[in-house]
Scaffold this motif. Structure first.
Motif, PDB file in Angstrom:
ATOM      1  N   ILE A  11      68.542  12.039   0.350  1.00  0.00           N
ATOM      2  CA  ILE A  11      69.268  11.684   0.211  1.00  0.00           C
ATOM      3  C   ILE A  11      69.795  12.011  -1.653  1.00  0.00           C
ATOM      4  CG2 ILE A  11      71.845  11.110   0.633  1.00  0.00           C
ATOM      5  CD1 ILE A  11      71.390  10.559   3.193  1.00  0.00           C
ATOM      6  N   PHE A 110      71.842  17.932   4.843  1.00  0.00           N
ATOM      7  CA  PHE A 110      72.093  17.640   4.137  1.00  0.00           C
ATOM      8  C   PHE A 110      70.956  18.579   2.025  1.00  0.00           C
ATOM      9  CE2 PHE A 110      72.407  13.001   5.058  1.00  0.00           C
ATOM     10  CZ  PHE A 110      74.458  13.184   5.998  1.00  0.00           C
ATOM     11  N   ARG A 120      78.286  15.907  -2.190  1.00  0.00           N
ATOM     12  CA  ARG A 120      76.853  16.369  -1.512  1.00  0.00           C
ATOM     13  C   ARG A 120      76.693  17.558  -0.448  1.00  0.00           C
ATOM     14  NH1 ARG A 120      72.655  14.644  -2.300  1.00  0.00           N
ATOM     15  NH2 ARG A 120      73.234  12.483  -2.350  1.00  0.00           N
ATOM     16  N   ILE A 122      75.944  20.102   2.685  1.00  0.00           N
ATOM     17  CA  ILE A 122      75.929  19.979   4.118  1.00  0.00           C
ATOM     18  C   ILE A 122      75.396  21.509   4.213  1.00  0.00           C
ATOM     19  CG2 ILE A 122      76.549  19.163   6.120  1.00  0.00           C
ATOM     20  CD1 ILE A 122      78.168  16.533   5.557  1.00  0.00           C
ATOM     21  N   LYS A 148      75.419   8.658   5.608  1.00  0.00           N
ATOM     22  CA  LYS A 148      75.911   8.939   4.126  1.00  0.00           C
ATOM     23  C   LYS A 148      76.414   7.452   4.089  1.00  0.00           C
ATOM     24  CE  LYS A 148      77.967  12.324   2.717  1.00  0.00           C
ATOM     25  NZ  LYS A 148      78.719  11.432   1.801  1.00  0.00           N
ATOM     26  N   ASP A 152      74.210   7.012   0.873  1.00  0.00           N
ATOM     27  CA  ASP A 152      74.713   7.771  -0.533  1.00  0.00           C
ATOM     28  C   ASP A 152      75.671   7.657  -1.477  1.00  0.00           C
ATOM     29  OD1 ASP A 152      74.569  10.536  -1.452  1.00  0.00           O
ATOM     30  OD2 ASP A 152      76.416  11.225  -0.134  1.00  0.00           O
ATOM     31  N   GLU A 157      82.783  16.187   0.023  1.00  0.00           N
ATOM     32  CA  GLU A 157      81.071  17.542   0.239  1.00  0.00           C
ATOM     33  C   GLU A 157      81.852  18.082   0.349  1.00  0.00           C
ATOM     34  OE1 GLU A 157      81.380  15.256   4.314  1.00  0.00           O
ATOM     35  OE2 GLU A 157      80.553  13.706   4.385  1.00  0.00           O
ATOM     36  N   TYR A 159      80.332  21.707   2.553  1.00  0.00           N
ATOM     37  CA  TYR A 159      79.590  22.628   3.453  1.00  0.00           C
ATOM     38  C   TYR A 159      79.679  24.203   3.508  1.00  0.00           C
ATOM     39  CZ  TYR A 159      81.498  18.425   5.885  1.00  0.00           C
ATOM     40  OH  TYR A 159      81.359  17.047   6.432  1.00  0.00           O
ATOM     41  N   THR A 261      65.780  15.897   8.239  1.00  0.00           N
ATOM     42  CA  THR A 261      66.664  15.373   8.968  1.00  0.00           C
ATOM     43  C   THR A 261      66.403  14.879  10.109  1.00  0.00           C
ATOM     44  OG1 THR A 261      68.398  17.167   8.192  1.00  0.00           O
ATOM     45  CG2 THR A 261      69.263  16.282  10.418  1.00  0.00           C
TER      46      THR A 261
END
Length: 307
Positions: A11, A110, A120, A122, A148, A152, A157, A159, A261
């Motif tokens: 991250i 991430f 960020r 995802i 996060k 972070d 975010e 996606y 992850t």
């Protein structure tokens, strides 16, 4: 600035990106930590809250709430309160076999670098529909959101859902109740700001799931849903070095992201266990809840009903 320096290469963000994010909110680092102190002083007057968040966590919640001190107080309170209301999202440690199993039937993680808009990214892709357990998937998301808060610093975010493999059998496993619960946690507790929702290679039978998701999104978020017929159009939004190999990019493969992850989760198992097992002591709450405007439900937290 030192307190905000990134803690994991999985991250990643730079000092320049921190400064740009703060500048975008008209905020300076010193002012941010003045706000952090205000929140810490307030927490001392809230004996019902079971844990003391770190300065970095408080800074994250301030950022997600656009540096509103009052909204941050409410969301921090809800962050601890919700663990007892929806325990099925928070009742398994990172090493639990179910968590490890979930990471086998779905790729999730991430992307290390922030997007052009300092968000960020995802990514998500189903691998095994037969063993798909939707509550477990949402538990993984809650784990990532919790991480996060300690790792972070990003504006929002973005996606990317790869729907290349999403058979009809998977659609029925998403029920209105479980989806509603998840979006309650996402929006009202972790304060996550959704910038975009990209869906790639969406099969026609999955449109019912999209319509279900739309039910729990505000109109402005529905407008942020972007549909792609193939991976090539993703390159209009992201640099080639940012996207995974499976998206015709030069970044990490899905397998590498999934392994990252798993490592990220296990490296922070102690924190996750403590955070997820903490429960608010309602007997110590100075002002009893009678109308919960935060979660949008009337009555005491204990009377919450999602059906």
């Amino acid at each position: 600035m030192d307190k905000l320096v990134y803690k994991s290469h999985l991250i990643f963000y730079t000092e320049d990106e921190i400064q740009r994010i703060l500048n975008g909110h008209g905020m300076k680092v010193d002012q941010l930590f003045d706000y952090v102190k205000i929140i810490k002083d307030w927490l001392k007057t809230q004996p019902h809250i079971p844990l003391e968040p770190s300065d970095r966590q408080i800074a994250y919640f301030l950022l997600m709430n656009k540096f509103s001190i009052e909204n941050t107080k409410v969301k921090l309170d809800a962050n601890y309160t919700i663990k007892g209301l929806i325990p099925d999202f928070f009742n398994k440690p990172a090493s639990h076999p179910d968590i490890q199993r979930a990471l086998k039937f779905v790729n999730i993680g991430f992307l290390p670098k922030l997007s052009k808009n300092l968000n960020r990214i995802i990514i998500w892709r189903l691998k095994d529909a037969e063993d798909l357990d939707v509550p477990l998937i949402f538990t993984i998301y809650c784990i990532l959101y919790e991480l996060k808060t300690i790792l972070d610093f990003s504006n929002a975010e973005e996606y990317i859902f790869d729907m290349s493999y999403f058979p009809l059998s998977a659609v029925g496993k998403y029920t209105p109740t479980i989806v509603k619960r998840f979006f309650t946690v996402l929006e009202k507790v972790y304060s996550n700001r959704i910038a975009t929702l990209h869906f790639v290679n969406l099969p026609s039978h999955a449109l019912s799931l999209i319509n279900l998701i739309k039910m729990f999104l505000k109109p402005k978020l529905r407008e942020r849903m972007i549909f792609h017929d193939n991976f090539d159009s993703l390159h209009e939004y992201y640099d080639v070095d940012q996207l995974p190999k499976e998206f015709n990019g030069n970044g990490q493969s899905f397998a590498e992201i999934n392994e990252g992850t798993k490592k990220l989760i296990m490296d922070h198992e102690d924190h996750l266990t403590k955070a997820f097992s903490a429960r608010v002591n309602e007997d110590l709450r100075s002002t009893k809840l009678t109308n919960d405007d935060l979660l949008g439900f009337h009555g005491n937290f204990k009377q919450l009903d999602f059906d």
